[in-house]
Enzyme design. Structure first.
Site, PDB file in Angstrom:
ATOM      1  N   VAL A  58       0.835  -1.202   0.000  1.00  0.00           N
ATOM      2  CA  VAL A  58       0.000   0.000   0.000  1.00  0.00           C
ATOM      3  C   VAL A  58       0.866   1.247   0.000  1.00  0.00           C
ATOM      4  O   VAL A  58       0.587   2.220  -0.718  1.00  0.00           O
ATOM      5  CB  VAL A  58      -0.963  -0.001   1.210  1.00  0.00           C
ATOM      6  N   GLU A  59       1.916   1.234   0.804  1.00  0.00           N
ATOM      7  CA  GLU A  59       2.722   2.445   0.977  1.00  0.00           C
ATOM      8  C   GLU A  59       3.583   2.772  -0.236  1.00  0.00           C
ATOM      9  O   GLU A  59       3.652   3.934  -0.641  1.00  0.00           O
ATOM     10  CB  GLU A  59       3.610   2.294   2.217  1.00  0.00           C
TER      11      GLU A  59
END
Length: 322
Positions: free
Chosen positions: A107-108
């Site tokens: 996600v990051e």
């Protein structure tokens, strides 16, 4: 050198000149040095624009496709299979599931592919001195960044990160880098930018310190909840506010592994024409310690499940083909 703080030095000021004086008194930096660094900072309107429209301001039906999509899942499988031994070691040591660690990094930064292009010093200084809404917070992060760079031997102008000054594969802000990052490969350095081992260990340690409970669920979909239950137990804060026991007493049908005194809450996720409802538990709240958004927590949860299922499928397929 660190000078002991007193009551006047508890919070970094949001004025550059005062900040330089503060850093001298509290941490022993020369005022001229701090001021020289700040004088070179480029105040970036793009940073101010970006923080004013974060992805977490979207509705769920707009937010989810950003992160739960086949390319990111496929990359997650590749990341897992390439670094499975490290993920398993982190899972064992910190008692945080490998799929959660992988999902966070996915996600990051798409597993380290997109770690940000803003000079960290520009990002944090811009927000500390030119974004009053959260200036105090970012002044504190700027303080931490100066100290972190000194500890790590960095040139303050070199590291790149997000518009909010988050760094490395797991996007740690300076405070998190200083307090939760670990030297997971034991080489004497902590490198979250291009050392996968340190990045995996640090994400796992972050969740461990924030109270992850191995073996407990994150969230459970409620297909047809009674409206009275939604109204009574809808959780608009980050932390679940109710207990399983009181929710069951009010009519909630729950036969999961959690005890009567464990916390839970009903979270609403807006689709185009309706709302989806999920029970969020303690571990759901722990994910929001990484990013203070139920949308973020649900995206990490769902991506983690997709990655885990895809890895298991890939392994099964490999076995069958042999």
């Amino acid at each position: 050198m660190t000078v002991q703080a007193n009551s006047e030095l508890d919070k970094a000021p949001t004025d550059a000149k005062a900040f330089a004086s503060y850093m001298h008194k509290k941490h022993g930096f020369t005022e001229d040095y701090v001021q020289m660094i700040l004088d070179k900072v480029e105040v970036r309107q793009s940073i101010l624009d970006a923080i004013s429209r974060p992805a977490e301001s979207k509705d769920w039906y707009e937010y989810r496709p950003i992160f739960i999509e086949q390319k990111r899942i496929k990359q997650g499988v590749q990341f897992w299979l390439e670094h499975e031994d490290i993920l398993m070691r982190a899972q064992e040591k910190y008692q945080v599931p490998a799929e959660i660690i992988a999902a966070i990094i996915g996600v990051e930064t798409r597993y380290g592919r997109v770690m940000g292009s803003f000079p960290v010093i520009d990002a944090i200084s811009t927000l500390a001195f030119h974004y009053p809404k959260r200036g105090a917070f970012f002044a504190g992060e700027l303080e931490e960044y100066f100290v972190l760079a000194r500890e790590q031997g960095w040139d303050l102008a070199e590291p790149k990160g997000s518009y909010a000054g988050a760094m490395g594969m797991g996007q740690f802000i300076p405070t998190s880098y200083r307090h939760y990052a670990v030297d997971f490969d034991g080489d004497g350095n902590i490198n979250l930018f291009d050392n996968v081992e340190d990045a995996i260990g640090s994400v796992a340690n972050y969740f461990h310190v924030h109270g992850w409970r191995m073996g407990e669920p994150v969230a459970e979909y409620l297909s047809t909840p009674e409206q009275k239950l939604v109204e009574q137990f809808r959780n608009d804060s980050l932390k679940p506010q109710f207990t399983i026991g009181e929710m069951k007493l009010a009519g909630l049908e729950y036969d999961g592994p959690l005890a009567e005194n464990d916390i839970a809450g009903i979270y609403a996720f807006k689709q185009e024409s309706k709302e989806d409802y999920w029970l969020g538990f303690h571990n759901f709240y722990v994910i929001t310690r990484y990013n203070r958004s139920p949308l973020y927590a649900m995206a990490v949860h769902q991506l983690s499940l997709e990655i885990k299922d895809a890895v298991e499928h890939a392994k099964q397929t490999s076995v069958e083909e042999k």
